[in-house]
Motif scaffolding. Structure first.
Motif, PDB file in Angstrom:
ATOM      1  N   PRO A 142      31.994  59.887   7.556  1.00  0.00           N
ATOM      2  CA  PRO A 142      32.990  59.063   6.856  1.00  0.00           C
ATOM      3  C   PRO A 142      32.425  58.354   5.627  1.00  0.00           C
ATOM      4  CG  PRO A 142      33.157  58.728   9.221  1.00  0.00           C
ATOM      5  CD  PRO A 142      31.957  59.608   8.991  1.00  0.00           C
ATOM      6  N   MET A 195      34.492  59.900  -7.567  1.00  0.00           N
ATOM      7  CA  MET A 195      35.558  60.523  -8.339  1.00  0.00           C
ATOM      8  C   MET A 195      36.486  59.461  -8.933  1.00  0.00           C
ATOM      9  SD  MET A 195      36.597  63.947  -6.194  1.00  0.00           S
ATOM     10  CE  MET A 195      37.364  64.760  -7.590  1.00  0.00           C
ATOM     11  N   GLY A 196      36.757  58.440  -8.154  1.00  0.00           N
ATOM     12  CA  GLY A 196      37.583  57.352  -8.668  1.00  0.00           C
ATOM     13  C   GLY A 196      36.945  56.679  -9.861  1.00  0.00           C
ATOM     14  N   ALA A 197      35.621  56.520  -9.804  1.00  0.00           N
ATOM     15  CA  ALA A 197      34.923  55.895 -10.924  1.00  0.00           C
ATOM     16  C   ALA A 197      35.011  56.768 -12.166  1.00  0.00           C
ATOM     17  CB  ALA A 197      33.460  55.643 -10.551  1.00  0.00           C
ATOM     18  N   GLU A 198      34.948  58.057 -11.969  1.00  0.00           N
ATOM     19  CA  GLU A 198      35.070  58.979 -13.104  1.00  0.00           C
ATOM     20  C   GLU A 198      36.458  58.836 -13.744  1.00  0.00           C
ATOM     21  OE1 GLU A 198      32.562  60.857 -14.106  1.00  0.00           O
ATOM     22  OE2 GLU A 198      33.501  62.295 -15.482  1.00  0.00           O
ATOM     23  N   ILE A 199      37.469  58.711 -12.909  1.00  0.00           N
ATOM     24  CA  ILE A 199      38.832  58.546 -13.413  1.00  0.00           C
ATOM     25  C   ILE A 199      38.959  57.242 -14.195  1.00  0.00           C
ATOM     26  CG2 ILE A 199      41.220  58.082 -12.686  1.00  0.00           C
ATOM     27  CD1 ILE A 199      40.692  60.135 -10.382  1.00  0.00           C
ATOM     28  N   GLN A 206      41.983  66.429   3.218  1.00  0.00           N
ATOM     29  CA  GLN A 206      40.825  66.006   2.430  1.00  0.00           C
ATOM     30  C   GLN A 206      40.676  66.900   1.201  1.00  0.00           C
ATOM     31  OE1 GLN A 206      36.706  67.148   3.172  1.00  0.00           O
ATOM     32  NE2 GLN A 206      36.213  65.029   3.611  1.00  0.00           N
ATOM     33  N   LEU A 265      39.615  62.619   7.367  1.00  0.00           N
ATOM     34  CA  LEU A 265      38.475  63.021   8.200  1.00  0.00           C
ATOM     35  C   LEU A 265      38.930  63.973   9.300  1.00  0.00           C
ATOM     36  CD1 LEU A 265      36.708  59.558   8.524  1.00  0.00           C
ATOM     37  CD2 LEU A 265      35.849  61.547   7.266  1.00  0.00           C
ATOM     38  N   GLU A 287      42.075  57.927   4.008  1.00  0.00           N
ATOM     39  CA  GLU A 287      40.676  58.310   4.251  1.00  0.00           C
ATOM     40  C   GLU A 287      40.467  58.697   5.708  1.00  0.00           C
ATOM     41  OE1 GLU A 287      37.455  56.431   1.296  1.00  0.00           O
ATOM     42  OE2 GLU A 287      38.269  54.963   2.692  1.00  0.00           O
ATOM     43  N   GLN A 328      32.258  60.817   2.751  1.00  0.00           N
ATOM     44  CA  GLN A 328      33.584  61.054   2.199  1.00  0.00           C
ATOM     45  C   GLN A 328      34.001  59.872   1.318  1.00  0.00           C
ATOM     46  OE1 GLN A 328      37.336  60.268   4.188  1.00  0.00           O
ATOM     47  NE2 GLN A 328      37.790  62.449   4.194  1.00  0.00           N
ATOM     48  N   HIS A 329      33.790  58.707   1.862  1.00  0.00           N
ATOM     49  CA  HIS A 329      34.153  57.498   1.123  1.00  0.00           C
ATOM     50  C   HIS A 329      33.403  57.418  -0.208  1.00  0.00           C
ATOM     51  CE1 HIS A 329      35.557  53.357   0.637  1.00  0.00           C
ATOM     52  NE2 HIS A 329      34.356  53.111   0.158  1.00  0.00           N
ATOM     53  N   MET A 355      42.335  64.479  -7.201  1.00  0.00           N
ATOM     54  CA  MET A 355      41.465  63.635  -8.021  1.00  0.00           C
ATOM     55  C   MET A 355      40.758  64.473  -9.079  1.00  0.00           C
ATOM     56  SD  MET A 355      39.859  60.869  -5.369  1.00  0.00           S
ATOM     57  CE  MET A 355      39.432  59.702  -6.662  1.00  0.00           C
ATOM     58  N   ALA A 396      37.766  53.311  -7.108  1.00  0.00           N
ATOM     59  CA  ALA A 396      36.329  53.093  -7.252  1.00  0.00           C
ATOM     60  C   ALA A 396      35.913  51.677  -6.888  1.00  0.00           C
ATOM     61  CB  ALA A 396      35.880  53.419  -8.675  1.00  0.00           C
ATOM     62  N   PHE A 408      32.180  59.804  -1.959  1.00  0.00           N
ATOM     63  CA  PHE A 408      32.591  60.795  -2.948  1.00  0.00           C
ATOM     64  C   PHE A 408      33.963  60.457  -3.526  1.00  0.00           C
ATOM     65  CE2 PHE A 408      33.727  65.127  -4.498  1.00  0.00           C
ATOM     66  CZ  PHE A 408      32.782  65.127  -5.503  1.00  0.00           C
ATOM     67  N   PHE A 409      34.839  59.940  -2.700  1.00  0.00           N
ATOM     68  CA  PHE A 409      36.103  59.440  -3.246  1.00  0.00           C
ATOM     69  C   PHE A 409      35.826  58.366  -4.307  1.00  0.00           C
ATOM     70  CE2 PHE A 409      38.690  60.662   0.754  1.00  0.00           C
ATOM     71  CZ  PHE A 409      39.230  61.766   0.126  1.00  0.00           C
ATOM     72  N   SER A 410      34.908  57.491  -4.009  1.00  0.00           N
ATOM     73  CA  SER A 410      34.590  56.423  -4.960  1.00  0.00           C
ATOM     74  C   SER A 410      34.022  56.967  -6.261  1.00  0.00           C
ATOM     75  CB  SER A 410      33.581  55.444  -4.352  1.00  0.00           C
ATOM     76  OG  SER A 410      34.203  54.657  -3.371  1.00  0.00           O
ATOM     77  N   SER A 416      31.525  65.999   4.561  1.00  0.00           N
ATOM     78  CA  SER A 416      32.332  64.790   4.391  1.00  0.00           C
ATOM     79  C   SER A 416      33.306  64.591   5.545  1.00  0.00           C
ATOM     80  CB  SER A 416      33.121  64.852   3.077  1.00  0.00           C
ATOM     81  OG  SER A 416      32.246  64.755   1.977  1.00  0.00           O
TER      82      SER A 416
END
Lengths: 268, 268
Positions: A157, A167-171, B160, B154, B150, A160-161, B167, B125, A163-165, A153
């Motif tokens: 980029p 995890m954010g969706a899970e939250i 990171q 990187l 973000e 990384q983006h 999260m 998300a 995976f952040f998304s 990640s």
DNA sequence: ACTAATCATTGAGCTAAATCAAGATAATGA
DNA sequence: TCATTATCTTGATTTAGCTCAATGATTAGT
């Protein structure tokens, strides 16, 4: 058994695999044709999964860290509560539930995971899984070692983006569940649950109106904070009102609009 | 009287504030971190926050993207449901609640945020906040523009890693709440809530046994899926049993062990 | 300081969902 | 295949927490 079209179980079945990366402890089961592929690039779920928007070269790098072909039988654990955390997993086919064992014995279901979804993020924070995860049916997954995902990640980029998304969706999803559990009636919870499953199946190209529930009524009850009896009664009641059809675990959503009315509009 | 805030109030005064509400997309008066005497490096919460384990140079880079000095008054919104997502926020002092407006009018509290905690991840998300966030008392925050976070992540592996952990912790916490809401009695929920607040205060160096609740009984009820009346009755009942002392919003945990027994051991 | 508004407490009764109980159906395995 | 176990359904009854109602205590605005 009346077949409710090609539901969940039939999609995504395992890989044909010329170069099988079978691991020593990997179970037997031969892999069916067409499938989710042996690489992210050939996986039909790749637009819903970690590799979204990765280019070819990037996807190849992701491929190199993904460990495939670890099919699990119904009842197999993917990991157990308190296990050390090493990897997250993408569900390729089949389904899982996550649960915790309460000190008072009874298990509590904390989530269901369908194809295209990521399971195992409960271990990221303190490197120990907070839940156990068990296959609800024959299932296959992609294992993504977390340390390698982190390293990669840093270089990609988009990854990384993504995976952040994820995890954010899970939250966001967990917060929606919070609202459901803290304020919905039993009927609203069931309606909301069915609509949620429906849209999650739709996401991977399956019918949003006819599907198979991989979990028991008891699992649903634990997840929604209801008893088995209440779940059963409400499914029956919704059927009597012609909102759904129920044939054991085969569900048809007959009147989605009225189901949405029940939950009160702004649900998933 | 122990209070949540205190600490960093020394820092600068207000933004112009013709309007009471500081929206996420409102113009920000960004002061040089050093001129205020506050930077991540000098923040007493830095070991609990994003900068954990960053070296000096790295922390300076983080400092450069953090926007400080956005004090909010009680009732000010940090962001509103459906607002575009731009930043996450670290609570520096004071406290917030997040909530959603149900179609049926009543708001549902989805979370409380105390100093040292991160708020706003519900927008990651889909780039839209799923909740509103409102200050429960005078509060100050650090705003961290997500795109810049973000980018910087990187370059700084530790950053990171920290953000993945934060999260992940949010996910784990939400799943614990799921269990509480789906299986705990009202009494267990209240006991668990009080213990949770206690350890969150302890984390930032405040007393774990005597503290001020920044939220109303109604907020607690919405959060825990109970009515105001039930919350009130149970606090009174716990006091009568000498487990806690209650003086309006001032709480003392008199017998933590028995509170833990009530929730059944394995709680936070 | 005073008034209005919000917040908190307490009581009485009600109800949604739990519990208890008993069968029916489906899945699993020898 | 049949036996065993797991899952599901339905009914009768109980109860935890809700609703309704009334009052007191705090807080906020002028």
């Amino acid at each position: 058994m009346p077949s409710v079209e090609s539901s969940n179980n039939s999609i995504a079945v395992d890989a044909p695999s010329e170069h099988d990366t079978h691991r020593a402890n990997a179970p037997i089961v031969k892999l069916c044709p067409h499938s989710t592929g042996v690489s992210c690039g050939s996986c039909r779920l790749n637009e819903l999964c970690l590799p979204i928007a990765l280019n070819e070269g990037e996807m190849e790098q992701l491929d190199n860290i993904v460990e495939r072909n670890r099919p699990l039988k119904k009842g197999d654990h993917l990991y157990r509560q308190h296990d050390g955390f090493k990897s997250i997993f993408a569900v390729r086919s089949g389904s899982f539930k996550s649960y915790v064992l309460s000190s008072s014995g009874a298990g509590r279901v904390t989530g269901f995971y369908l194809p295209g979804e990521i399971i195992g993020m409960d271990g990221i924070a303190d490197r120990t899984h907070a839940n156990s995860a068990i296959a609800l049916e024959h299932a296959s997954i992609c294992e993504i070692p977390f340390n390698q995902l982190e390293s990669l990640s840093l270089k990609l980029p988009v990854l990384q983006h993504n995976f952040f998304s994820i995890m954010g969706a899970e939250i966001t999803k967990d917060q929606k569940v919070h609202t459901i559990l803290s304020s919905y009636s039993a009927e609203q919870r069931i309606a909301s649950f069915l609509l949620g499953i429906s849209s999650r199946y739709a996401r991977v190209g399956l019918s949003p109106t006819r599907f198979h529930l991989p979990m028991t009524r008891g699992d649903i009850g634990e997840y929604l904070g209801l008893t088995v009896e209440t779940v059963s009664r409400l499914l029956t009641a919704l059927q009597k009102r012609d909102l759904i059809e129920v044939d054991n675990r085969e569900i048809a959503l007959v009147d989605k609009d009225r189901l949405k009315e029940i939950v009160g509009a702004d649900d998933l």
